[in-house]
Design a protein around this motif. Structure first.
Motif, short mmCIF file in Angstrom:
data_model
loop_
_atom_site.label_atom_id
_atom_site.label_comp_id
_atom_site.label_asym_id
_atom_site.label_seq_id
_atom_site.Cartn_x
_atom_site.Cartn_y
_atom_site.Cartn_z
N ARG A 35 0.80 -1.03 0.00
CA ARG A 35 0.49 0.12 0.05
C ARG A 35 0.43 1.18 0.25
O ARG A 35 0.67 2.84 0.24
CB ARG A 35 -1.35 -0.24 1.55
N ASP A 112 -6.25 -4.39 16.86
CA ASP A 112 -7.49 -4.25 15.83
C ASP A 112 -7.75 -2.85 15.08
O ASP A 112 -7.99 -1.39 16.58
CB ASP A 112 -9.12 -4.57 17.22
N PRO A 113 -7.33 -2.29 13.89
CA PRO A 113 -7.62 -1.32 13.76
C PRO A 113 -9.51 -1.03 13.59
O PRO A 113 -9.23 0.60 13.85
CB PRO A 113 -7.63 -0.79 11.90
N LYS A 114 -10.35 -1.62 14.59
CA LYS A 114 -11.80 -0.88 14.73
C LYS A 114 -11.22 0.40 15.80
O LYS A 114 -12.47 0.93 16.17
CB LYS A 114 -12.66 -2.03 14.26
N ARG A 122 -2.27 1.99 12.91
CA ARG A 122 -3.42 1.11 12.94
C ARG A 122 -4.65 2.31 12.43
O ARG A 122 -5.51 1.64 11.22
CB ARG A 122 -3.45 0.20 13.75
N ASP A 124 -4.97 5.26 11.72
CA ASP A 124 -5.10 6.48 10.58
C ASP A 124 -4.82 5.53 9.35
O ASP A 124 -5.52 5.93 8.23
CB ASP A 124 -3.87 7.20 11.17
N ALA A 126 -5.21 1.42 8.54
CA ALA A 126 -6.07 0.27 8.26
C ALA A 126 -7.31 0.31 9.00
O ALA A 126 -7.43 1.25 9.81
CB ALA A 126 -4.84 -0.31 9.16
N VAL A 127 -7.76 -1.26 8.58
CA VAL A 127 -9.17 -0.96 9.10
C VAL A 127 -9.70 -2.03 9.35
O VAL A 127 -10.30 -2.75 10.23
CB VAL A 127 -10.30 -0.72 7.11
N VAL A 128 -9.26 -4.01 9.19
CA VAL A 128 -9.16 -4.87 9.28
C VAL A 128 -8.33 -5.63 10.27
O VAL A 128 -7.03 -5.39 9.98
CB VAL A 128 -9.63 -5.44 8.50
N ARG A 131 -5.47 -7.34 8.85
CA ARG A 131 -4.62 -6.51 7.50
C ARG A 131 -3.88 -5.54 8.56
O ARG A 131 -4.39 -3.84 7.55
CB ARG A 131 -5.42 -6.29 6.57
N ASN A 132 -3.33 -5.36 9.69
CA ASN A 132 -3.48 -4.15 10.22
C ASN A 132 -1.55 -3.47 9.67
O ASN A 132 -1.24 -2.84 11.19
CB ASN A 132 -3.48 -4.86 12.12
#
Ligand code: ADP
Length: 169
Positions: A35, A112-114, A122, A124, A126-128, A131-132
């Motif tokens: 990314r 957990d990026p959430k 993470r 800023d 990443a989302v899941v 895939r952190n």
């Protein structure tokens, strides 16, 4: 105490710095590399005032990934995690500084990026959880083990950065 010469205070300060100086292992996982987040992540550690003392890019084998994550081998996601980590290039780094192990984890944010706070890597970027984008050692023992797994001693560089006297005083 006030009668102590200035030099003694300075020596004391240096000893305190030396005692608190630590190294941690940080890896940008294949998702972070793909990314285009290598420089973004390095920048966050660098501008905090931590010092880069080891750096390389490599594709770990699955066996190597399993060794790295041996502490998670009973977790249900272990196999998928090791497949993922060995699926492409990883940027492996060693960062040095006072409190870098614990503070590095703060810069990275919750697993957990959430749940990671905004402002963390993470949070800023990443989302899941699967895939952190980044790994950081979670304590002094794992830092030591991970650094020696990923780097030979001669691949680590000890040097003085001229900014240190402005970072540490
Ligand atoms: P951390 O990397 O924050 O130290 P853990 O040691 O708990 O977190 O987990 C190691 C890695 O395993 C995480 O960074 C993440 O990539 C992955 N992982 C953790 N929990 C899950 C999950 N529920 N599903 C998929 N992958 C996970």
């Amino acid at each position: 105490l006030l009668a102590l010469p200035t030099a003694a205070f300075m020596l004391q300060d240096q000893e305190v710095h030396a005692a608190e100086m630590e190294r941690t292992f940080i890896a940008i996982k294949p998702d972070g590399v793909q990314r285009g987040l290598i420089s973004e992540i390095i920048t966050r550690f660098e501008r905090k005032g931590f010092k880069l003392v080891g750096l390389k890019i490599m594709v770990p084998s699955k066996g190597f990934a399993q060794q790295h994550y041996h502490g998670a081998k009973e977790r249900p996601f272990f196999n998928g995690l090791c497949d993922f980590i060995s699926s492409g290039p990883v940027v492996a780094m060693v960062w040095e500084g006072e409190g870098v192990i614990r503070y590095g984890r703060k810069l990275i944010g919750a697993t957990d990026p959430k749940k990671s706070e905004p402002g963390t890597i993470r949070g800023d970027l990443a989302v899941v959880v699967a895939r952190n984008i980044i790994h950081g050692s979670d304590g002094p023992e794992t830092a030591k083990d991970e650094i020696s797994l990923w780097f030979k001693p001669e691949e680590l560089v000890s040097y003085t950065n001229n900014a240190e006297k402005w970072i540490y005083g």
